[in-house]
Design a protein around this motif. Structure first.
Motif, PDB file in Angstrom:
ATOM      1  N   PRO A 240       0.798  -1.231   0.000  1.00  0.00           N
ATOM      2  CA  PRO A 240       0.000   0.000   0.000  1.00  0.00           C
ATOM      3  C   PRO A 240       0.827   1.275   0.000  1.00  0.00           C
ATOM      4  CG  PRO A 240      -0.084  -1.086   2.146  1.00  0.00           C
ATOM      5  CD  PRO A 240       0.568  -2.043   1.208  1.00  0.00           C
ATOM      6  N   MET A 241       2.079   1.221   0.451  1.00  0.00           N
ATOM      7  CA  MET A 241       2.910   2.420   0.459  1.00  0.00           C
ATOM      8  C   MET A 241       3.617   2.644  -0.876  1.00  0.00           C
ATOM      9  SD  MET A 241       2.617   4.200   3.127  1.00  0.00           S
ATOM     10  CE  MET A 241       4.057   5.267   2.998  1.00  0.00           C
ATOM     11  N   GLN A 242       3.551   1.674  -1.775  1.00  0.00           N
ATOM     12  CA  GLN A 242       4.236   1.787  -3.054  1.00  0.00           C
ATOM     13  C   GLN A 242       3.358   2.493  -4.085  1.00  0.00           C
ATOM     14  OE1 GLN A 242       4.899  -2.512  -3.370  1.00  0.00           O
ATOM     15  NE2 GLN A 242       7.097  -2.143  -3.258  1.00  0.00           N
ATOM     16  N   LEU A 243       4.007   3.005  -5.120  1.00  0.00           N
ATOM     17  CA  LEU A 243       3.293   3.683  -6.197  1.00  0.00           C
ATOM     18  C   LEU A 243       2.167   2.812  -6.748  1.00  0.00           C
ATOM     19  CD1 LEU A 243       3.046   5.857  -8.524  1.00  0.00           C
ATOM     20  CD2 LEU A 243       4.660   4.424  -9.779  1.00  0.00           C
ATOM     21  N   LEU A 244       2.482   1.572  -7.096  1.00  0.00           N
ATOM     22  CA  LEU A 244       1.494   0.718  -7.749  1.00  0.00           C
ATOM     23  C   LEU A 244       0.344   0.371  -6.820  1.00  0.00           C
ATOM     24  CD1 LEU A 244       3.780  -1.704  -9.784  1.00  0.00           C
ATOM     25  CD2 LEU A 244       2.752   0.457 -10.475  1.00  0.00           C
ATOM     26  N   GLY A 245       0.654   0.130  -5.553  1.00  0.00           N
ATOM     27  CA  GLY A 245      -0.403  -0.174  -4.602  1.00  0.00           C
ATOM     28  C   GLY A 245      -1.357   0.988  -4.432  1.00  0.00           C
ATOM     29  N   ALA A 246      -0.812   2.199  -4.373  1.00  0.00           N
ATOM     30  CA  ALA A 246      -1.641   3.389  -4.181  1.00  0.00           C
ATOM     31  C   ALA A 246      -2.401   3.779  -5.436  1.00  0.00           C
ATOM     32  CB  ALA A 246      -0.767   4.557  -3.723  1.00  0.00           C
ATOM     33  N   ALA A 247      -1.949   3.282  -6.595  1.00  0.00           N
ATOM     34  CA  ALA A 247      -2.595   3.629  -7.865  1.00  0.00           C
ATOM     35  C   ALA A 247      -3.662   2.626  -8.280  1.00  0.00           C
ATOM     36  CB  ALA A 247      -1.539   3.735  -8.965  1.00  0.00           C
ATOM     37  N   GLY A 248      -3.771   1.514  -7.561  1.00  0.00           N
ATOM     38  CA  GLY A 248      -4.788   0.523  -7.906  1.00  0.00           C
ATOM     39  C   GLY A 248      -4.306  -0.576  -8.828  1.00  0.00           C
ATOM     40  N   ALA A 249      -2.996  -0.672  -9.037  1.00  0.00           N
ATOM     41  CA  ALA A 249      -2.469  -1.682  -9.957  1.00  0.00           C
ATOM     42  C   ALA A 249      -2.426  -3.079  -9.341  1.00  0.00           C
ATOM     43  CB  ALA A 249      -1.071  -1.283 -10.435  1.00  0.00           C
ATOM     44  N   GLY A 250      -2.742  -3.185  -8.051  1.00  0.00           N
ATOM     45  CA  GLY A 250      -2.721  -4.493  -7.405  1.00  0.00           C
ATOM     46  C   GLY A 250      -4.089  -5.131  -7.257  1.00  0.00           C
ATOM     47  N   ARG A 251      -5.114  -4.545  -7.879  1.00  0.00           N
ATOM     48  CA  ARG A 251      -6.468  -5.104  -7.752  1.00  0.00           C
ATOM     49  C   ARG A 251      -6.565  -6.496  -8.383  1.00  0.00           C
ATOM     50  NH1 ARG A 251      -9.335  -2.208 -11.265  1.00  0.00           N
ATOM     51  NH2 ARG A 251      -7.345  -1.492 -12.125  1.00  0.00           N
ATOM     52  N   ASP A 252      -7.441  -7.313  -7.813  1.00  0.00           N
ATOM     53  CA  ASP A 252      -7.716  -8.666  -8.336  1.00  0.00           C
ATOM     54  C   ASP A 252      -6.460  -9.530  -8.398  1.00  0.00           C
ATOM     55  OD1 ASP A 252     -10.460  -7.902  -8.931  1.00  0.00           O
ATOM     56  OD2 ASP A 252      -9.645  -6.809 -10.642  1.00  0.00           O
ATOM     57  N   TRP A 253      -5.536  -9.289  -7.499  1.00  0.00           N
ATOM     58  CA  TRP A 253      -4.282 -10.050  -7.493  1.00  0.00           C
ATOM     59  C   TRP A 253      -4.559 -11.504  -7.122  1.00  0.00           C
ATOM     60  CZ3 TRP A 253       0.250  -7.609  -8.772  1.00  0.00           C
ATOM     61  CH2 TRP A 253       1.414  -8.370  -8.655  1.00  0.00           C
ATOM     62  N   PRO A 254      -3.912 -12.484  -7.780  1.00  0.00           N
ATOM     63  CA  PRO A 254      -2.896 -12.376  -8.839  1.00  0.00           C
ATOM     64  C   PRO A 254      -3.451 -12.616 -10.248  1.00  0.00           C
ATOM     65  CG  PRO A 254      -2.849 -14.582  -7.937  1.00  0.00           C
ATOM     66  CD  PRO A 254      -3.988 -13.863  -7.236  1.00  0.00           C
ATOM     67  N   GLU A 255      -4.752 -12.528 -10.422  1.00  0.00           N
ATOM     68  CA  GLU A 255      -5.372 -12.860 -11.700  1.00  0.00           C
ATOM     69  C   GLU A 255      -4.774 -12.055 -12.853  1.00  0.00           C
ATOM     70  OE1 GLU A 255      -9.892 -13.762 -13.040  1.00  0.00           O
ATOM     71  OE2 GLU A 255      -9.533 -11.768 -12.231  1.00  0.00           O
ATOM     72  N   GLY A 256      -4.442 -12.745 -13.933  1.00  0.00           N
ATOM     73  CA  GLY A 256      -3.925 -12.084 -15.122  1.00  0.00           C
ATOM     74  C   GLY A 256      -2.463 -11.697 -15.050  1.00  0.00           C
ATOM     75  N   ARG A 257      -1.783 -12.065 -13.958  1.00  0.00           N
ATOM     76  CA  ARG A 257      -0.348 -11.763 -13.840  1.00  0.00           C
ATOM     77  C   ARG A 257       0.465 -13.038 -14.031  1.00  0.00           C
ATOM     78  NH1 ARG A 257      -4.141  -8.537 -10.755  1.00  0.00           N
ATOM     79  NH2 ARG A 257      -3.329  -6.423 -10.676  1.00  0.00           N
ATOM     80  N   GLY A 258       1.667 -12.865 -14.528  1.00  0.00           N
ATOM     81  CA  GLY A 258       2.506 -14.031 -14.711  1.00  0.00           C
ATOM     82  C   GLY A 258       3.921 -13.663 -15.101  1.00  0.00           C
ATOM     83  N   ILE A 259       4.755 -14.691 -15.208  1.00  0.00           N
ATOM     84  CA  ILE A 259       6.185 -14.525 -15.489  1.00  0.00           C
ATOM     85  C   ILE A 259       6.577 -15.498 -16.596  1.00  0.00           C
ATOM     86  CG2 ILE A 259       8.518 -14.780 -14.540  1.00  0.00           C
ATOM     87  CD1 ILE A 259       7.167 -14.264 -11.749  1.00  0.00           C
ATOM     88  N   PHE A 260       7.310 -14.996 -17.556  1.00  0.00           N
ATOM     89  CA  PHE A 260       7.874 -15.849 -18.606  1.00  0.00           C
ATOM     90  C   PHE A 260       9.392 -15.786 -18.531  1.00  0.00           C
ATOM     91  CE2 PHE A 260      10.047 -16.046 -22.668  1.00  0.00           C
ATOM     92  CZ  PHE A 260       9.624 -17.269 -23.177  1.00  0.00           C
TER      93      PHE A 260
ATOM     94  N   LEU B 228      13.366 -12.507 -19.654  1.00  0.00           N
ATOM     95  CA  LEU B 228      12.335 -12.564 -18.626  1.00  0.00           C
ATOM     96  C   LEU B 228      11.261 -11.538 -18.966  1.00  0.00           C
ATOM     97  CD1 LEU B 228      11.459 -13.406 -15.648  1.00  0.00           C
ATOM     98  CD2 LEU B 228      12.863 -11.486 -14.879  1.00  0.00           C
ATOM     99  N   CYS B 229      10.003 -11.901 -18.775  1.00  0.00           N
ATOM    100  CA  CYS B 229       8.905 -10.953 -18.976  1.00  0.00           C
ATOM    101  C   CYS B 229       7.964 -11.007 -17.784  1.00  0.00           C
ATOM    102  CB  CYS B 229       8.120 -11.278 -20.248  1.00  0.00           C
ATOM    103  SG  CYS B 229       9.041 -11.041 -21.769  1.00  0.00           S
ATOM    104  N   TRP B 230       7.574  -9.842 -17.314  1.00  0.00           N
ATOM    105  CA  TRP B 230       6.563  -9.736 -16.265  1.00  0.00           C
ATOM    106  C   TRP B 230       5.267  -9.257 -16.901  1.00  0.00           C
ATOM    107  CZ3 TRP B 230       9.476  -6.791 -11.760  1.00  0.00           C
ATOM    108  CH2 TRP B 230      10.397  -7.667 -11.182  1.00  0.00           C
ATOM    109  N   CYS B 231       4.210  -9.981 -16.681  1.00  0.00           N
ATOM    110  CA  CYS B 231       2.910  -9.658 -17.263  1.00  0.00           C
ATOM    111  C   CYS B 231       2.023  -8.960 -16.238  1.00  0.00           C
ATOM    112  CB  CYS B 231       2.244 -10.942 -17.760  1.00  0.00           C
ATOM    113  SG  CYS B 231       0.560 -10.737 -18.360  1.00  0.00           S
ATOM    114  N   ASN B 232       1.570  -7.747 -16.574  1.00  0.00           N
ATOM    115  CA  ASN B 232       0.608  -6.981 -15.766  1.00  0.00           C
ATOM    116  C   ASN B 232       1.113  -6.659 -14.364  1.00  0.00           C
ATOM    117  OD1 ASN B 232      -1.528  -6.590 -17.650  1.00  0.00           O
ATOM    118  ND2 ASN B 232      -2.097  -8.742 -17.417  1.00  0.00           N
ATOM    119  N   GLU B 233       2.349  -6.183 -14.293  1.00  0.00           N
ATOM    120  CA  GLU B 233       2.865  -5.638 -13.040  1.00  0.00           C
ATOM    121  C   GLU B 233       2.672  -4.119 -13.102  1.00  0.00           C
ATOM    122  OE1 GLU B 233       6.683  -4.546 -10.472  1.00  0.00           O
ATOM    123  OE2 GLU B 233       6.503  -4.305 -12.603  1.00  0.00           O
ATOM    124  N   GLU B 234       3.736  -3.318 -13.192  1.00  0.00           N
ATOM    125  CA  GLU B 234       3.554  -1.863 -13.342  1.00  0.00           C
ATOM    126  C   GLU B 234       2.972  -1.527 -14.705  1.00  0.00           C
ATOM    127  OE1 GLU B 234       6.275   2.192 -13.694  1.00  0.00           O
ATOM    128  OE2 GLU B 234       6.871   0.624 -12.294  1.00  0.00           O
TER     129      GLU B 234
END
Length: 589
Positions: A379-399, A407-413
């Motif tokens: 919650p203290m981070q930019l992404l947490g305060a901006a709403g980027a962590g909603r519905d976690w972890p659905e739709g996120r992943g790592i390749f 390496l690829c991060w899907c739907n992080e920042e």
């Protein structure tokens, strides 16, 4: 359509029809008419956006007794009732056609969901009225309680588990009132709520962001009611900077339209952070690794001194929201396009995609051990305060590929963060793989009728204005025992070459074991090739200085004098384009 109430089944067939027409158009070298700010296009402006009307034919004997009351109730849920002869007419046999009122500014899924939820409420009211008619005043009173009161829509938020930070007492009081009186937002989840600010926030002295410095009362009043077609508002963009005073940028973008709708606040932020003016300058991109000059002498130095090399940047696909404004549907659609890209990679980059929501214990431990796993933002981070962590972890992943060099991060920042890396100093090889990844995502987007988010004056677009332009960070991990004795001197030398040294705990910290992370400082105004070239040339110079200092330490003043001659003089390496130069009082995002 069909008899009965299987809304999901009907909508599924609608989507299949739409997809079939889209596919047929593309097979003929065409595409569906669509604009980011208007949605699907058509003959009449009344049917832009989704152009969608989702309706049910429903019998409402009790509510049919007062059509005006039915209209008021439907309005509370953004629905529209039609009688036998259209709007504002009676319904023969009490059969009403009830549909979504809106067409644009919401997705198809959101509008159908509104219809489902609203009709369910209306049925509840109808049932209570029927009980009242059959059983007296007590049941009628229950019906009144179920009926939404005039002025209650949009309803105040159910705050769920969402908590506001404690900043300063008076500001906290104001912020709490703003939250409690904010209308419900379709993007809200139980653990995150969007706040609609009714006035310019009374910022405290703790608020240090460029958003705060550039947001005037006049500009806020001008833009506060502006929303993108996907529903991202000025308040949504400001929320992280309001809730987290320490942030340096303080504004996030929820989709591609934001860069036009809110350019009067975004462009000054970009200018303040990067020393690059989007109103007068343009950006350029160049992802051709063959243009890099990496001499044999430089390769020898890098092989000796560089422990590891990494190149990373973000890529986002046009037509889908960015993580702070994303819906579940957009997030999953992005994941689908990225999976397609990963499957099409050349043999040296082929690997496996790991959805965060279905990791086994062994997979999670392996990803954690490799430093590949990313966590839900706090919650203290930019992404947490901006709403980027909603519905976690659905739709996120790592390749990652088999050799773990991409390496690829899907739907992080951002929708996709692409990273190429390896042990040692083969910068050209790492950059080549980075370019292959970027090209693969671009190709996958285009095969789905999309493109990468890009603007001529801003370059590649992303969630945070600090990562526009190339958004690229090319870095090496390098051991510098002599320069490590004076970190301030190392910072000064790096600055001459537009580079940025980071110690073990980030910028302006010491390096344990003399291992420094050195990367390009700029992001925008230069191409990818130019920034990687700057890093190569600058690091080669720094290695030369390190070697001379080592000789001086071992052999006396004569060698030390040589080291001084190698050190660049102030002003010898002027920047020609945008410089990543955040204000001293604005810490990095």
């Amino acid at each position: 359509m069909e008899e009965g109430g299987d809304v999901k089944g009907v909508f599924t067939r609608f989507c299949q029809l739409s997809d079939a027409i889209k596919t047929a158009a593309e097979s003929n070298g065409k595409s569906l008419m669509y604009k980011e700010n208007l949605g699907f296009l058509g003959t009449c402006p009344s049917n832009l956006g989704t152009g969608l009307r989702a309706s049910v034919m429903i019998t409402l004997p009790e509510l049919n007794k007062d059509p005006h009351k039915l209209e008021e109730i439907c309005s509370q849920y953004d629905l529209q009732p039609r009688g036998s002869s259209g709007e504002h007419t009676a319904a023969i046999g009490a059969k009403w056609d009830i549909s979504n009122k809106q067409r644009i500014g919401f997705s198809e899924v959101e509008l159908v969901q509104k219809m489902i939820d609203g009709v369910a409420k209306i049925i509840g009211i109808e049932e209570e009225l029927a009980k009242a008619a059959a059983g007296g005043d007590e049941a009628a009173e229950g019906a009144k309680e179920e009926e939404p009161a005039a002025g209650d829509a949009p309803a105040k938020k159910d705050l769920g588990s969402f908590k506001l930070p404690e900043i300063e007492a008076e500001f906290d009081k104001w912020l709490t009132a703003q939250l409690e009186n904010s209308p419900a937002d379709v993007k809200d989840t139980d653990d995150f709520k969007y706040i609609s600010f009714t006035e310019l926030p009374p910022f405290t002295e703790k608020h240090r962001s460029l958003m705060r410095k550039n947001m005037t009362a006049e500009l806020f009043a001008k833009l506060k009611d502006t929303k993108s077609s996907k529903g991202y508002s000025l308040s949504n963009g400001m929320q992280a900077g309001v809730l987290r005073p320490h942030l340096g940028v303080g504004f996030t973008c929820g989709d591609e339209e934001c860069f036009d709708l809110f350019k009067e606040i975004i462009n000054p932020i970009v200018k303040g952070w990067h020393n690059f003016d989007p109103d007068t300058q343009s950006h350029k991109s160049d992802l051709d690794p063959s243009k890099l000059a990496f001499t044999e002498e430089q390769q020898t130095l890098f092989a000796k001194y560089v422990k590891s090399t990494r190149v990373r940047a973000a890529r986002n696909i046009s037509g889908f929201s960015l993580p702070p404004g994303s819906s579940k549907e957009d997030r999953l659609a992005v994941e689908g396009v990225l999976k397609q890209a990963f499957e099409a990679l050349p043999d040296n980059l082929k690997g496996q995609y790991f959805p965060l929501g279905s990791l086994s214990t062994e997979q999670e431990e392996a990803l954690q051990a490799g430093g590949f796993l990313f966590q839900k933002p706090g919650p203290m981070q930019l992404l947490g305060a901006a709403g980027a962590g909603r519905d976690w972890p659905e739709g996120r992943g790592i390749f990652h590929n088999e050799s773990k060099t991409v390496l690829c991060w899907c739907n992080e920042e951002d929708q996709c963060r692409i990273i190429a890396m390896e042990e040692g100093g083969d910068v050209k090889g790492v950059f080549t793989r980075f370019c292959q990844l970027s090209d693969a995502i671009k190709t996958a987007a285009e095969s789905n009728g999309k493109s990468l988010m890009y603007k001529e004056n801003l370059g590649f677009l992303g969630t945070c204005p600090s990562n526009l332009g190339t958004g690229l960070r090319a870095s090496v991990m390098i051991t510098l025992p002599e320069l490590n004795k004076d970190p301030h001197k190392l910072e000064e030398i790096c600055s001459q070459y537009d580079l940025q040294p980071r110690g073990s705990s980030g910028e302006h910290t010491a390096a344990i074991g003399a291992k420094w992370d050195i990367s390009n400082k700029q992001r925008i105004g230069f191409s990818e090739v130019e920034l990687v070239q700057k890093m190569i040339d600058g690091v080669a110079k720094i290695i030369g200085i390190e070697e001379e200092l080592a000789k001086a330490a071992a052999g006396g003043d004569e060698a030390a004098e040589g080291a001084k001659e190698e050190e660049p003089a102030a002003g010898d390496a002027p920047a020609e384009g945008g410089e990543a130069n955040p204000p001293a009082d604005a810490p990095s995002e």
